[in-house]
Design a protein around this motif. Structure first.
Motif, PDB file in Angstrom:
ATOM      1  N   GLY A 250       0.806  -1.215   0.000  1.00 44.53           N
ATOM      2  CA  GLY A 250       0.000   0.000   0.000  1.00 44.53           C
ATOM      3  C   GLY A 250       0.836   1.259   0.000  1.00 44.53           C
ATOM      4  O   GLY A 250       0.494   2.248  -0.662  1.00 44.53           O
ATOM      5  N   ARG A 251       1.937   1.242   0.726  1.00 44.37           N
ATOM      6  CA  ARG A 251       2.823   2.410   0.753  1.00 44.37           C
ATOM      7  C   ARG A 251       3.387   2.683  -0.644  1.00 44.37           C
ATOM      8  O   ARG A 251       3.498   3.841  -1.064  1.00 44.37           O
ATOM      9  N   LYS A 252       3.722   1.633  -1.374  1.00 42.31           N
ATOM     10  CA  LYS A 252       4.244   1.803  -2.725  1.00 42.31           C
ATOM     11  C   LYS A 252       3.142   2.186  -3.702  1.00 42.31           C
ATOM     12  O   LYS A 252       3.357   2.956  -4.642  1.00 42.31           O
ATOM     13  N   PHE A 253       1.945   1.661  -3.476  1.00 39.03           N
ATOM     14  CA  PHE A 253       0.818   1.896  -4.373  1.00 39.03           C
ATOM     15  C   PHE A 253       0.296   3.326  -4.247  1.00 39.03           C
ATOM     16  O   PHE A 253      -0.152   3.922  -5.224  1.00 39.03           O
ATOM     17  N   PHE A 254       0.343   3.860  -3.013  1.00 41.43           N
ATOM     18  CA  PHE A 254      -0.093   5.229  -2.744  1.00 41.43           C
ATOM     19  C   PHE A 254       1.110   6.050  -2.276  1.00 41.43           C
ATOM     20  O   PHE A 254       1.193   6.438  -1.111  1.00 41.43           O
ATOM     21  N   PRO A 255       2.059   6.327  -3.149  1.00 43.43           N
ATOM     22  CA  PRO A 255       3.280   7.011  -2.724  1.00 43.43           C
ATOM     23  C   PRO A 255       2.984   8.391  -2.134  1.00 43.43           C
ATOM     24  O   PRO A 255       2.168   9.145  -2.663  1.00 43.43           O
ATOM     25  N   GLY A 256       3.648   8.672  -1.031  1.00 41.58           N
ATOM     26  CA  GLY A 256       3.492   9.975  -0.400  1.00 41.58           C
ATOM     27  C   GLY A 256       2.317  10.080   0.544  1.00 41.58           C
ATOM     28  O   GLY A 256       2.163  11.100   1.232  1.00 41.58           O
ATOM     29  N   LYS A 257       1.474   9.041   0.605  1.00 41.06           N
ATOM     30  CA  LYS A 257       0.312   9.085   1.473  1.00 41.06           C
ATOM     31  C   LYS A 257       0.610   8.391   2.803  1.00 41.06           C
ATOM     32  O   LYS A 257       1.335   7.403   2.848  1.00 41.06           O
ATOM     33  N   THR A 258       0.022   8.912   3.853  1.00 41.66           N
ATOM     34  CA  THR A 258       0.137   8.264   5.161  1.00 41.66           C
ATOM     35  C   THR A 258      -0.764   7.043   5.180  1.00 41.66           C
ATOM     36  O   THR A 258      -1.870   7.046   4.626  1.00 41.66           O
TER      37      THR A 258
END
Length: 320
Positions: A250-258
């Motif tokens: 998820g961190r890679k899929f939504f870069p820059g998002k908490t």
């Protein structure tokens, strides 16, 4: 840092003194509404001491009669607006909770996405969960123009609710998106019928000045349908074990998002773990993901019967 400062720092990916946390559950029917619901929320916040106070929303788009056609559906929802009883009830409910909760906490109002909100009137017709979803798809395929008109009316109402939430003083809106289960809409139908309205509501949250927490859940979840939602969300939370889609993915899929999550909501340590197992799992999640851009939470709402002591242990472990 106080709770609000801590959560905002996590959203901005600034340094935090410790990882903030937020949990929520559906309260029993007798304490889900009105003054009883306000008290249940305030008691829960006080007992768990979470950084985020998430105000639930059981004031749903109401039953309006047997909806046997798209034309009937479109006719019945024309009068919905912020002035509708269910919307005013939710705003009154929210204000009372905000007036009573810790002013240093980070507050968040729940807003049901266009798919869920469009299905709520159908649920009162005695259909099962799967049947209501399938019926919505059926109506859209039978008369796209009428159903899209009806769903646009609902979308506009949710935009009004988003702005009203922020005006009341919530810091964020928790946008519960549904519809990405693979067994209902096709990818093309989701992109055409659902995504534009989801994005309209999320933009309304941001335009009003609130943070947008995008929540994605249900089994057989196709996370890839939400790839284009990034522009108008600040935090992402999803059913890690339903998708399946790990925190790191998820961190890679939504870069820059908490990212918010880390613990299972209906199984695992929050259900049957010992205190020591809960502490160990919280430490393991935080050490594995890191403290930057992370809020500890669950995949989704917890069971109504959740053991509050186990939540207390998890919250304390964040701060230990």
């Amino acid at each position: 840092m106080n709770k609000r400062e801590r959560v905002i720092a996590a959203i901005r990916k600034d340094i935090v003194d410790y990882v903030p946390c937020g949990f929520s559950l559906h309260f029993p029917a007798a304490s889900a509404y009105g003054d009883a619901g306000v008290k249940a929320h305030l008691d829960f916040f006080k007992q768990t001491d979470t950084d985020i106070v998430k105000i639930m929303n059981e004031n749903l788009v109401p039953y309006m009669g047997e909806l046997t056609s798209a034309a009937e559906y479109e006719r019945l929802v024309r009068g919905l607006s912020l002035k509708s009883d269910f919307m005013q009830a939710q705003l009154d409910f929210t204000k009372k909770i905000l007036d009573g909760c810790d002013p240093d906490s980070f507050s968040m109002g729940t807003l049901h996405g266009v798919t869920a909100s469009s299905i709520h009137p159908l649920e009162k017709m005695g259909m099962s969960y799967d049947d209501t979803r399938s019926y919505l798809v059926k109506l859209l395929r039978q008369d796209e123009k009428k159903m899209q008109s009806a769903m646009q009316r609902i979308t506009d109402c949710m935009c009004e609710l988003a702005a009203a939430y922020v005006k009341l003083g919530v810091d964020a809106v928790y946008y519960a998106a549904l519809g990405a289960e693979t067994r209902y809409f096709t990818d093309e139908e989701f992109d055409k019928w659902i995504a534009p309205m989801d994005k309209q509501i999320m933009k309304a949250i941001k335009d009003a000045g609130g943070y947008c927490f995008l929540h994605m859940c249900k089994d057989h979840l196709n996370m890839y349908r939400y790839k284009t939602y990034q522009e108008n969300c600040d935090v992402v939370n999803w059913g890690v074990y339903e998708a399946p889609f790990s925190l790191e993915e998820g961190r890679k899929f939504f870069p820059g998002k908490t990212v918010m999550g880390g613990l299972k909501n209906r199984s695992g340590v929050l259900v049957d773990g010992t205190d020591e197992q809960i502490r160990a799992e919280v430490k393991n999640v935080i050490s594995g993901f890191g403290k930057s851009g992370f809020i500890l939470g669950a995949d989704c709402t917890l069971a109504t019967e959740q053991d509050i002591h186990k939540l207390q242990v998890a919250v304390a472990a964040c701060r230990g």
